[in-house]
Design an enzyme around this catalytic site. Structure first.
Site, mmCIF file in Angstrom:
data_model
loop_
_atom_site.group_PDB
_atom_site.id
_atom_site.type_symbol
_atom_site.label_atom_id
_atom_site.label_comp_id
_atom_site.label_asym_id
_atom_site.label_seq_id
_atom_site.Cartn_x
_atom_site.Cartn_y
_atom_site.Cartn_z
ATOM 1 N N PRO A 65 0.780 -1.245 0.000
ATOM 2 C CA PRO A 65 0.000 0.000 0.000
ATOM 3 C C PRO A 65 0.814 1.300 0.000
ATOM 4 O O PRO A 65 0.245 2.362 -0.202
ATOM 5 C CB PRO A 65 -0.838 -0.102 1.285
ATOM 6 C CG PRO A 65 -0.911 -1.553 1.583
ATOM 7 C CD PRO A 65 0.406 -2.096 1.149
ATOM 8 N N SER A 66 2.110 1.229 0.215
ATOM 9 C CA SER A 66 2.920 2.451 0.321
ATOM 10 C C SER A 66 3.496 2.885 -1.024
ATOM 11 O O SER A 66 4.227 2.114 -1.660
ATOM 12 C CB SER A 66 4.074 2.213 1.300
ATOM 13 O OG SER A 66 5.078 3.186 1.132
#
Length: 198
Positions: A12-13
């Protein structure tokens, strides 16, 4: 002799995607260490960007600046984020998939495929059919990956690796270790290179 870099990551980053795109030119052997970043943050008391709107807005702008500077294509997968934040996608499945891919010797192709689907060329990874298609295009049989990822062994393995990451001092992603020295962030790769070459 160049030292090995351990790369603690989750999908998700945006900064982790940017770091992943630079790993092949790092000039050092890299060991990918999958973990579930939201669980790590909860364990250590860190706040994820989506839980802090100003931080989230800034991270989006800052990551875009870095992508431009590095010449790395980046586009946010809105469908992925909508499903993840609404609890309609188990983000841990993708991370357990990374562990299953490692077990099968397919980690490189899997990581490229998932990072690209989330951050480079947005694709459906919310539905089972979409995930299978993403992996098929990378030359991976998705069924074997997802079946392995859903076994109790891999559920337990992810929990164990996530706790170990937190205990080691990981609080976000991307995090790198060279020996016992820790580095956090896409913007610390110069330090990582120096440590690996020392």
């Amino acid at each position: 002799m160049t030292r090995t870099v351990e790369f603690y990551f989750d999908y998700p980053s945006p900064y982790t995607y940017l770091a992943h795109e630079q790993m092949k030119s790092l000039g050092a052997p890299v060991v990918y260490r999958p973990m579930h970043i939201l669980s790590v943050m909860k364990l250590v008391g860190n706040i994820p960007s989506p839980a802090c709107p100003p931080k989230g807005r800034y991270a989006g702008m800052d990551a875009a600046r870095w992508a431009k500077r590095l010449g790395i294509p980046m586009a946010t997968n809105a469908e992925f984020w909508t499903a993840l934040l609404a609890g309609k996608l188990d983000g841990k499945l993708l991370t357990r998939g990374a562990m299953a891919a490692q077990e099968l010797g397919l980690a490189g192709a899997y990581n490229d495929a998932i990072f690209n689907a989330v951050w480079k060329t947005p694709r459906d990874i919310v539905t089972a059919e979409g995930r299978d298609a993403v992996l098929a295009d990378a030359g991976i049989a998705g069924k074997g990956i997802w079946e392995t990822a859903e076994t109790p062994e891999f559920h337990e393995r992810l929990e164990t690796e996530t706790k170990a990451a937190a205990e080691r001092g990981v609080f976000g992603t991307p995090t790198f270790f060279v020996g016992d020295e820790i580095f956090f962030g896409n913007d610390r790769l110069d330090f990582v290179r120096e440590a690996a070459a020392a």
